[in-house]
Design a protein around this motif. Structure first.
Motif: not given
Length: 214
Positions: A161-172
């Motif tokens: 319930d108390e969570a977060s995600a962090k994502v990088r999924d792109w190019g240069v």
């Protein structure tokens, strides 16, 4: 990956550095938890802070751990707050300048307190989900777990319930003035693959069972 509109579930889960990479929706968080085999659990014990890597699995809205009933870590996790982190490296991002090199990744941070799963049927079902999650259908082929083994094993879970995600999924993302610099730029993908199985010499069965890594 498009950003969801759901706000952070708490102030301590809000991503402050590069907030455009934040995701707070349950589906994104669950997918990252499922994709990883190991998490790191941070907690306090005897006045000191510890961060221990351990294997995990997910059922519904909870992340599960297991271990020996005598484990000091598992005991501490039911007595105080914990922080669980997961990180997956998905690609090396090579830019035209050193400062713009990066990495594609997925990560999750979970806050809360673990609770013990004590009901025997629930513990057994959770352990089955753990094994079959790694090796589909394997539980039914194994020597049944004994009552002594089940009693000696602790299973804990923490709500997502108390969570977060962090994502990088792109190019240069290079500076425009660097685009003509004569060096290769792009992304080198990273992934986890199963290696060549090594059969035990005394294994009665010789065929290799499937895993989720193919």
């Amino acid at each position: 990956m498009p950003r969801p509109t759901r706000p952070a579930p708490s102030p301590r889960t809000r991503v402050r550095r590069l907030p455009e990479r934040a995701h707070y929706d349950a589906d994104t968080i669950a997918a990252i938890v499922d994709a990883a085999m190991l998490c790191t659990v941070a907690f306090q014990l005897d006045g000191a802070v510890h961060a221990i890597p351990t294997i995990h699995w997910r059922e519904g809205g909870h992340l599960y751990l297991h271990g020996a009933k005598a484990s000091r870590m598992l005991k501490a996790l039911t007595e105080g707050e914990a922080c669980v982190t997961i990180a997956l490296a998905d690609g090396l991002v090579l830019a035209r300048s050193a400062m713009h090199h990066s990495m594609n990744y997925r990560s999750v941070v979970v806050y809360g307190r673990f609770e013990a799963v004590t009901e025997p049927a629930h513990k057994l079902a959770s352990l089955r989900a753990f094994i079959d999650g790694l090796y589909p259908g394997r539980w039914d082929t194994l020597r049944p777990i004994t009552e002594k083994e089940l009693n000696a094993t602790s299973v804990l879970r923490i709500a997502l319930d108390e969570a977060s995600a962090k994502v990088r999924d792109w190019g240069v993302k290079d500076d425009e003035e660097d685009l003509d610099w004569p060096v290769w730029a792009g992304v080198i993908p990273l992934r986890t693959l199963a290696g060549e199985p090594v059969t035990e010499p005394d294994s009665v069965a010789r065929s290799v069972p499937p895993t989720r890594f193919g």
